[in-house]
Structure formats: C-alpha cells, structure tokens
Motif scaffolding. Structure first.
Motif, mmCIF file in Angstrom:
data_model
loop_
_atom_site.group_PDB
_atom_site.id
_atom_site.type_symbol
_atom_site.label_atom_id
_atom_site.label_comp_id
_atom_site.label_asym_id
_atom_site.label_seq_id
_atom_site.Cartn_x
_atom_site.Cartn_y
_atom_site.Cartn_z
ATOM 1 N N ILE A 543 33.189 45.404 35.255
ATOM 2 C CA ILE A 543 33.212 44.271 34.324
ATOM 3 C C ILE A 543 34.466 44.332 33.466
ATOM 4 O O ILE A 543 34.793 45.365 32.887
ATOM 5 N N GLY A 544 35.156 43.225 33.390
ATOM 6 C CA GLY A 544 36.366 43.133 32.574
ATOM 7 C C GLY A 544 37.638 43.526 33.293
ATOM 8 O O GLY A 544 38.741 43.322 32.780
ATOM 9 N N ALA A 545 37.507 44.101 34.490
ATOM 10 C CA ALA A 545 38.708 44.512 35.238
ATOM 11 C C ALA A 545 39.416 43.283 35.791
ATOM 12 O O ALA A 545 38.782 42.352 36.297
ATOM 13 N N THR A 546 40.739 43.273 35.709
ATOM 14 C CA THR A 546 41.539 42.206 36.317
ATOM 15 C C THR A 546 42.368 42.720 37.486
ATOM 16 O O THR A 546 42.917 41.940 38.248
ATOM 17 N N GLU A 547 42.470 44.069 37.596
ATOM 18 C CA GLU A 547 43.165 44.692 38.720
ATOM 19 C C GLU A 547 42.334 45.878 39.210
ATOM 20 O O GLU A 547 41.949 46.743 38.419
ATOM 21 N N ILE A 548 42.057 45.880 40.497
ATOM 22 C CA ILE A 548 41.252 46.950 41.110
ATOM 23 C C ILE A 548 41.956 47.418 42.368
ATOM 24 O O ILE A 548 42.365 46.600 43.204
ATOM 25 N N THR A 549 42.109 48.733 42.511
ATOM 26 C CA THR A 549 42.695 49.311 43.726
ATOM 27 C C THR A 549 41.638 50.164 44.423
ATOM 28 O O THR A 549 41.021 51.038 43.796
ATOM 29 N N PRO A 577 33.358 33.489 35.771
ATOM 30 C CA PRO A 577 33.818 32.496 36.755
ATOM 31 C C PRO A 577 35.170 31.885 36.436
ATOM 32 O O PRO A 577 35.839 31.354 37.317
ATOM 33 N N ASP A 578 35.596 31.956 35.172
ATOM 34 C CA ASP A 578 36.880 31.360 34.824
ATOM 35 C C ASP A 578 38.001 32.392 34.775
ATOM 36 O O ASP A 578 39.072 32.128 34.243
ATOM 37 N N GLU A 579 37.761 33.580 35.310
ATOM 38 C CA GLU A 579 38.794 34.604 35.384
ATOM 39 C C GLU A 579 39.086 34.944 36.839
ATOM 40 O O GLU A 579 38.285 34.657 37.730
ATOM 41 N N GLU A 580 40.241 35.575 37.055
ATOM 42 C CA GLU A 580 40.630 35.990 38.398
ATOM 43 C C GLU A 580 40.886 37.490 38.415
ATOM 44 O O GLU A 580 41.288 38.077 37.404
ATOM 45 N N VAL A 581 40.629 38.105 39.570
ATOM 46 C CA VAL A 581 40.763 39.556 39.714
ATOM 47 C C VAL A 581 41.646 39.846 40.922
ATOM 48 O O VAL A 581 41.461 39.265 41.998
ATOM 49 N N ASP A 582 42.635 40.744 40.731
ATOM 50 C CA ASP A 582 43.490 41.203 41.827
ATOM 51 C C ASP A 582 42.882 42.466 42.412
ATOM 52 O O ASP A 582 42.659 43.444 41.692
ATOM 53 N N ILE A 583 42.607 42.461 43.716
ATOM 54 C CA ILE A 583 42.044 43.632 44.400
ATOM 55 C C ILE A 583 42.977 44.027 45.528
ATOM 56 O O ILE A 583 43.321 43.199 46.383
#
Length: 685
Positions: A543-549, A577-583
């Motif tokens: 939760i709250g992460a915007t970048e995940i590796t 739903p209004d945020e984006e996450v880089d994985i």
C-alpha cells in the motif's frame, strides 16, 4: 456454419464472405481489407466450401500476378514492356499538368509517373485527384522518341469498389433478422466475433460506423493502445481516409488558395485523424480555427468565397493514464495537443467513444463467420447519408429542455446514425429506441461534462429525457458511476493558478479489510497449509508504493506466469484507483520457450496498463540471480525463499473450482518469508 451464418447466406446471397478468408489470401500484400474483400466478393461470396477453396486459389493467383510489390516494380515494368499490355492492382493518384493541359497518373507501387488519363475518367472518379484510389488498371508500353512523351499508356481503369446495389433489397432482407442477429451480423462484418462482446461493447464498435452514414458527424475516441481505434477508417471503406494527425495542413484538408484545389473534405465521406493525441505535438492555430467553423457550420472560407462540404471528422488517439487518474488530475481530454485542448473546438464533438472500455484486440476476437463484403456495406452506409432518422424517438420521448441546441444536435445525429445502422426499415420497439437514445445522450454528455471541468463559463446541464408518462429519466456516463468522488470535480483556473479540490476522500484498499500493523518479521509456513493469499501476505506492505521491483528467476512456465499475474492483481487491489504504480520484473529467459514467455509478459503489460500498472520486464543476462525478493519505494523489502511459487499444484483449467478462483483455498508449499524495513522508515501505518 451456425444458424446465423446460414441465415446470412440465405438472405444476402453473393454479398457476404467468410471473414477469416482475408488473412488467408492477404499474404504480404499491403492493401486495405476492402480491396481484398472486393476480390473475395467476386470469387468467394458463397457458402459452398469447394467453391470457396477454388475462389481462394483464384484470388491468390490474381494477387500474385497483378498486385504490384514495390520491390518487384522493376520486374512488372519489364513485363509490361515485353508483353505490351499488363493488368496491375495499385494505388493510383492523378494530377493536372496545366502546362500541357492534360491529366497525368502516378502509380504508387509501380513507380511510374506522367501516365496520361482522359478527362472523362477523372470526372467519373474525382477522388483520383486527392490522395489516390486503389484500382485495377490495364497499362500499355509504347516507346516514342518524342522528348516529353511518356511511353506508359493507361487503357482501362476501374476503382476497386462496388458498381451497383439495391437499397430496397437490403431493407427487405433486414426485416428477416432479429435485432440481436442483425447486430451480430454487423459485428462480424467489421471482422469481430460477436460472442466476445457484450451489448454495450457491440454498440461502441458500431458507433465507429456513424461517420460513414451521417453527414458532418464529429467523433472522437481516446483510449489505450491496441484497441483497433483506427482500423475501420483505414481498412473498411473506400469512402474514408485515415491521415496522421501530424500531417494535416489547411490546404490539404480544406482548400489551397493559390491553386483553388479543394482538399480532403470535398472528396471523402469521412476524414479520420490518427495519432491525434500528444500534448507536445505542434499544431497550426489557423487549422484549428478553420476546423471549428467547419465542424459547426459545415463550411469553410476561401478568401471571399465560402464553400461547404459533407465529410465527417473523426479523431482517434491514445491515452497514457487510467480514467480515475485523468479525472483526479485533469479531464478526459488531457492528452490532446495544446491547440486542440480548446473548449470551443471540443464543443463541436458529437460523441466521445470511451476507448478505455474497448478490449485490446486479441487473436480469439476475430470472426471466422460470415459478414457483408465490406465494400457492399460501405455503399449501403453511404446511401444512408441521404436519410434523416433523428426524429424517430420523438413519438415516445422528449429531450430535457435543459439540453442546449448544440448538445441536442450531437444527440440527434448519433441517434440517427445508430438507427440507420440497426433499423433502416424503421422497425425498432420503444425499448430499443430508448436504449439507443440513452447511449447517444451518454456520448454527448461525456463531452459536455469534460468541458464544464475545463471551462467555468459552461453551465451545468441535466442530461435527461421525458417519456410519454411524463417521467424524467436522467442519464449518467459509466465513468461517472465508477468514479463519483472525482467525476464532478471542477478544475477551475484563476490568476494565481489551479484551485485544488480539498474534499478528496481517504482511499481505502478495494477489499476494505482493516490495515495490518506493519513490522519487520520472519514467517514460516508448513506444507499443505491453507488460508494464505498474496492479498493478506503481501498486500499491506504494498500500500502506498509507486515503484515495485520483483526479482525472481523463475517466471517462465505458465503456472509461474499465472502466479505473477495474480501478484499484479494484488497490487491493483491495494492501490488507489486514481494512482499509478511502476512494476519492474527481473527474471531469467526460458531456454526452450522464450518466445512464448515474451508473448505472455507482453500480454500482461498491455492488460496492466489499462488499470494503472506500468509493467516492465527484463531478462538477466549474467545468469547469476538466485535470490527472490520484492522491493518497494515505500521502504520495504520482502524476501521470499520460493519467490511467488508458494502454492501446490491445482487445476488451473477448471473455472468452477475455488482453488482456481481463490488463493486462500489452495494448499501451499513449505516456504519462508522475511519482511525487512529500510533505514529511515518507521514501522506501522
């Protein structure tokens, strides 16, 4: 053939073709579908399999002999010289040589120019003068020593399009089909399998046809890549043209003041702009101004003279963000170039197709059933431009008086177009009329709602209609229902900048479970233990992460791919739903099925994009990675000794078992997981 295919062949004999044949005959010929279906319509418009196979061979032979590949143009020119006369299939454009007072043709693939064309041919086929037309032509070679004479002579020219049809027969045959059957026939004619679409999705596909049957219809579609937005405008009809949004100029589109030559809007029923989105694209302000006038008044000025035209305008482009993200931070037009991000221009749009609702095209979505030869349907749609069905709802419903004249025009034109396409015989029930009216209102409301966010001078409008009993029926857009917290936010701009909306609700995870207190810990799980899922095990730490590796060398086989897909699902559930996450995934390449591995990863990438997940991946070239872990930018590292492969074998192909649907009902393997907190991050929430 199924029952519908049999019915199609019974009532439209010789006018339908099996849609999978286009791919069969196309080979490496770079030609629009309507060219191929024209030929298939000549030789394969039947349900007899033997005749179809013979026809396929004939069409393939015609293409082999007469379609001009650019890399073989020299050989074809040699054939013409040696034989004296030869038939070719090519895209031909014509220009007036005013110095010699003659019309001269240019063959796109064959690479020859200054081929004389008689005035009669140009008068019959004026589109030859603009952008070119696909034709079957007989070319002769006759050498002359005259200095300026061309040795190439065009003896015959036939544009590839239907020569005649009976509209009355079409309307009579329509009466033999139910509404659902007719919709499926049209969807198959476009080339899609109707079983893969719901009713709303089918209507969305059919709205793309309205510019061909409705004069001066202004349509926009913005959405993710790969949804087939531009396909219909490039492949479907010889009466439409698709041009790149960056290649448009006033002389090309409207009129060249120096020559007096009318542009594309004077010759085509539909002019579509591809790749229309892109904030940084350079746009001529004069073009925007003249387009505003044309889209509103169906006319444009040339010096002191005002000219009219009937071409519909279509704008298609890709969006980069999810709908909730756009609604929170801007609006649904935010991807447009700055000059087109103009409320006066956008107010001319009659319908906004929600491209984010359209599925990304997959192989199984294409039809192998029967549909109209697209050239036949294109001619039908063109003939329907002479009719007006916009009043067909008025005996049952009345639009709210709150709806302005411009909004009313947009609704009426969309409704008229859908009625022409679905009910040319005027046989719609009250319920069917109401469904189309609501759909038309929604498409215009989507435009107006965004204008009210962009420009505070637009007043709030109640989009509704009144039935015969006097009941008021309000209409909402689907994204309004899904995003009520952001949809009605007004982005007002004052002298000191943007006024922020401070009434944002606190976003909770989709599953609404209470948040777990996060702490560093080491957990051990036993073999066959149940009740474990990515949602409960990993979700709170994401939760709250915007970048995940994610580092896992074993994302190769199908079940491993599915595990990773379910991890992406967990991220989607736990992000706002209004945020984006880089994985980003670092894994190893499969030694035996590398191409399948890449294809599956790319499918995940496309699918995740629509939900606000920017998924990227790479293969480890060193072959030395062994550790499996997940690292987030919110300060947590999750070390998994088995990676994501924590579940025992289960039946993945059985959709009716809970072990397939819900992770917590699967027995797990023995595994351990460690949650490590980075420096400077406090435990807890």
């Amino acid at each position: 053939m199924n029952e519908l295919d049999q019915k199609i062949n019974t009532h439209f004999p010789g006018l339908v073709v099996r849609k999978d044949l286009v791919k069969t005959v196309k080979g490496n010929a770079i030609v629009p579908s309507y060219v191929l279906e024209y030929l298939l319509g000549q030789y394969c418009a039947t349900c007899d399999e033997a005749s179809i196979q013979t026809g396929i061979k004939t069409v393939k032979e015609i293409l082999r002999k007469h379609y001009v590949h650019r890399n073989e143009a020299g050989l074809v020119r040699s054939n013409i010289k040696e034989k004296g006369r030869y038939k070719v299939i090519d895209k031909i454009s014509v220009a007036l040589n005013d110095k010699a007072d003659v019309y001269e043709a240019e063959f796109s693939n064959l690479g020859i120019k200054k081929v004389l064309v008689d005035s009669g041919t140009v008068k019959i086929h004026p589109k030859l003068l603009v952008s070119g037309v696909w034709c079957i032509a007989d070319i002769e070679y006759e050498f002359t020593e005259e200095k300026n004479a061309s040795p190439w002579i065009m003896s015959t020219l036939k544009p590839i399009q239907l020569s005649h049809f009976s509209f009355d027969d079409y309307v009579e045959a329509r009466k033999q089909f139910t509404t659902d059957e007719w919709i499926d026939l049209l969807v198959q004619s476009i080339g899609f399998n109707p079983d893969m679409f719901g009713k709303r999705s089918k209507l969305t596909q059919l709205v793309r046809l309205i510019p061909f049957c409705e004069r001066n219809y202004n349509l926009i579609e913005l959405g993710p890549k790969g949804t087939g937005k531009s396909h219909i405008y490039s492949e479907f009809s010889p009466h439409g043209i698709l041009i790149s949004g960056g290649e448009v100029t006033v002389p090309k589109l409207f009129v060249n003041n120096s020559t007096g030559k009318i542009g594309l809007v004077g010759y085509w029923d539909c002019v579509a702009f591809d790749e229309f989105a892109g904030k940084k694209k350079r746009v001529d302000k004069a073009l925007v101004d003249i387009m505003k006038n044309y889209m509103a008044n169906k006319s444009f000025s040339r010096g002191v003279e005002t000219l009219g035209a009937e071409a519909s305008m279509v704008f298609v482009g890709n969006t980069q963000h999810t709908v909730p993200y756009m609604l929170k931070h801007s609006d649904l037009f935010c991807e447009l170039p700055e000059k087109f991000y103009d409320s006066a221009f956008l107010d001319r749009i009659h319908f906004y197709i929600p491209g984010w609702e359209v599925d990304i095209i997959r192989g199984e979505m294409f039809s192998s059933g029967y549909g109209f030869v697209v050239d036949y349907l294109a001619e039908i749609l063109r003939s329907l431009r002479n009719y007006d069905y916009s009043d067909r709802y008025k005996k049952h419903f009345t639009l709210s008086s709150d709806i302005s004249t411009r909004d009313r025009d947009g609704i009426n034109k969309t409704f008229s177009g859908l009625m022409k396409i679905l009910f040319p015989h005027d046989g719609a029930t009250k319920e069917e009329i109401e469904e189309l009216l609501r759909f038309a209102i929604e498409g215009r409301k989507r435009v107006k709602d965004q204008l009210m966010r962009m420009d505070s001078t637009y007043n709030n409008v109640c989009f509704s209609y009144i039935d015969a009993e006097g009941k008021n029926n309000p209409v909402t857009t689907l994204e309004e229902e899904e995003n009520p917290n952001h949809y009605h936010k007004t982005i007002a701009v004052e002298e000191d900048g943007i006024i922020p909306d401070t009434a944002e609700p606190i976003v909770q995870p989709v599953n609404h479970q209470p948040l777990t207190v996060l702490k560093e810990q080491h957990l051990t799980f036993q073999e066959n233990q149940k009740g474990i899922s990515f949602d409960t095990l990993l979700g709170p730490y994401l939760i709250g992460a915007t970048e995940i590796t994610v580092t896992d060398p074993y994302i190769r086989l199908f079940y491993q791919m599915r595990n990773f897909m379910e991890f992406l699902e967990t991220v989607v559930k736990h992000k706002a739903p209004d945020e984006e996450v880089d994985i980003h995934l670092l894994t190893s390449e499969d030694d035996f099925k590398s191409e399948q591995q890449k294809e599956n990863l790319e499918k995940m990438k496309k699918s995740a994009r629509a939900l606000g997940i920017n998924f990227t991946w790479e293969f480890d070239d060193t072959g030395t990675i062994h550790a499996r872990h997940i690292v987030t930018d919110c300060g947590w590292k999750i070390s998994l000794d088995r990676g994501l492969d924590i579940f025992q074998h289960y039946e993945m192909n059985d959709a009716f078992t809970f072990t397939n649907r819900l992770q917590q009902f699967r027995p797990c393997k023995a595994f351990e997981v460690t949650f490590i907190k980075s420096e400077g991050v406090e435990a807890g929430n």
